[in-house]
Design a protein around this motif. Sequence first.
Motif, short mmCIF file in Angstrom:
data_model
loop_
_atom_site.label_atom_id
_atom_site.label_comp_id
_atom_site.label_asym_id
_atom_site.label_seq_id
_atom_site.Cartn_x
_atom_site.Cartn_y
_atom_site.Cartn_z
N GLU A 178 0.19 2.92 -9.74
CA GLU A 178 -0.98 2.06 -9.45
C GLU A 178 -0.84 0.65 -10.04
O GLU A 178 -1.51 -0.28 -9.61
CB GLU A 178 -2.26 2.71 -9.98
N LEU A 232 0.80 5.38 0.06
CA LEU A 232 -0.01 6.58 0.31
C LEU A 232 0.78 7.80 -0.18
O LEU A 232 1.96 7.93 0.14
CB LEU A 232 -0.26 6.66 1.82
N CYS A 283 -5.14 4.20 6.94
CA CYS A 283 -4.72 3.65 5.63
C CYS A 283 -3.68 2.53 5.75
O CYS A 283 -3.50 1.76 4.81
CB CYS A 283 -4.15 4.75 4.74
N LYS A 284 -2.96 2.50 6.87
CA LYS A 284 -1.92 1.48 7.10
C LYS A 284 -0.99 1.32 5.89
O LYS A 284 -0.85 0.20 5.34
CB LYS A 284 -2.55 0.13 7.45
N PRO A 285 -0.36 2.39 5.44
CA PRO A 285 0.50 2.26 4.25
C PRO A 285 1.82 1.55 4.56
O PRO A 285 2.30 1.60 5.69
CB PRO A 285 0.78 3.73 3.88
N ASP A 286 2.35 0.88 3.54
CA ASP A 286 3.71 0.32 3.64
C ASP A 286 4.72 1.39 3.20
O ASP A 286 5.88 1.36 3.61
CB ASP A 286 3.84 -0.89 2.70
N TYR A 309 1.35 -0.80 -6.95
CA TYR A 309 0.96 -0.61 -5.55
C TYR A 309 -0.53 -0.28 -5.47
O TYR A 309 -1.11 0.23 -6.43
CB TYR A 309 1.74 0.56 -4.92
N THR A 310 -1.11 -0.54 -4.30
CA THR A 310 -2.44 -0.03 -4.02
C THR A 310 -2.25 1.40 -3.53
O THR A 310 -1.73 1.63 -2.44
CB THR A 310 -3.12 -0.88 -2.93
N VAL A 311 -2.63 2.35 -4.40
CA VAL A 311 -2.29 3.76 -4.13
C VAL A 311 -3.46 4.49 -3.48
O VAL A 311 -4.60 4.40 -3.93
CB VAL A 311 -1.90 4.46 -5.46
N THR A 312 -3.17 5.21 -2.40
CA THR A 312 -4.15 6.13 -1.82
C THR A 312 -3.65 7.54 -2.08
O THR A 312 -2.67 7.98 -1.45
CB THR A 312 -4.29 5.90 -0.29
N ARG A 339 0.85 -1.21 0.00
CA ARG A 339 0.00 0.00 0.00
C ARG A 339 0.88 1.24 0.00
O ARG A 339 1.75 1.40 0.88
CB ARG A 339 -0.90 0.01 1.23
#
Length: 277
Positions: A22, A5, A50-53, A25-28, A3
């Motif tokens: 995108e 962000l 969001c718990k981003p990596d 990664y799962t982009v916020t 993830r």
Amino acid sequence: MLRLLATGSHGLLGSNILPILERYYTVTPLDIEEWDITDRDAGDRTIRECKPDIILNLAAYTNVDGCEDCLSLADRVNAEAAGIVADLCARRKIKLVHISTDYVFDGEKDSPYTEQDVPNPASVYGLSKLSGERKVLDACPSAIVVRTQWLYGHGGVNFISKITQIAREKGVVEVVDDQRGSPTYTKDLAEPIRALIEENAAGIYHVANSGSCTWFEFAREIFDRLKIEAQLNPIASVHLNRKAKRPRYSVFDCSKLTRDTGFRMRPWPEALQDYLG
Ligand SMILES: NC(=O)c1ccc[n+]([C@@H]2O[C@H](COP(=O)([O-])OP(=O)(O)OC[C@H]3O[C@@H](n4cnc5c(N)ncnc54)[C@H](OP(=O)(O)O)[C@@H]3O)[C@@H](O)[C@H]2O)c1
């Protein structure tokens, strides 16, 4: 997928690279309305939700001349807030990628700047960005700081849209011929950023399209390729009477990026061709 962000995601760089990132990664994508990076509590909340990596910090106060009159805003966003983001990342072991600029250098060198060269900013913007780099790496030594320069891309106003508009409206365009750098297509930053993340790199990296030109030479190339027949006149920077001083020379040596990731930036004329389509 990891993830990612992104802050400041509606800006020039964010709107060009996030659609590419995108794929991996799962982009916020967040901007100031969702996360004002000067607000530590908002950052804390956002990260818990969001718990981003990975956090890609694109947020910045980028009005280079405006910074000369707004020293405290420049410092708050480009330095203090960058430090806050870095501290939040360090506490949660989030990989941070922070973006910086060639304006950390004074431009007095005559050969490409390496990451070892000592910065000496000549503007408030450059000073605030250098302070941001230092706060980021102090708080979060595992962060990647990507210095880039002379960005252009789709959306918003940039050098290319500006000069082509002036050409259409006035038929004569004056462009400075005493600043040399490497025009860099925003989209070309996505893959090297990904490569740096994949390699778990840390520290400062210079990333720009290869080769160099002056703004005038860049404009001439654009007009030639677009077959724009407006008159193009070279001028000296002093004639623009801008508040902030720009580096006279800010070409980057990007060999550290290639050495650590195997990634090689393509020449600026090739990237320009791609952009113009
Ligand atoms: N453009 C270049 O040629 C260039 C060259 C070298 C390095 N860089 C660096 O690349 C990064 C991205 O630049 P860019 O060209 O994409 O800039 P940009 O178009 O100005 O985008 C920056 C974004 O950050 C937002 N922002 C401002 N203050 C914020 C805050 N306190 N919290 C959250 N978001 C905030 C802005 O929102 P508002 O628009 O609402 O203010 C904007 O959406 C910056 O670090 C910049 O220093 C840019």
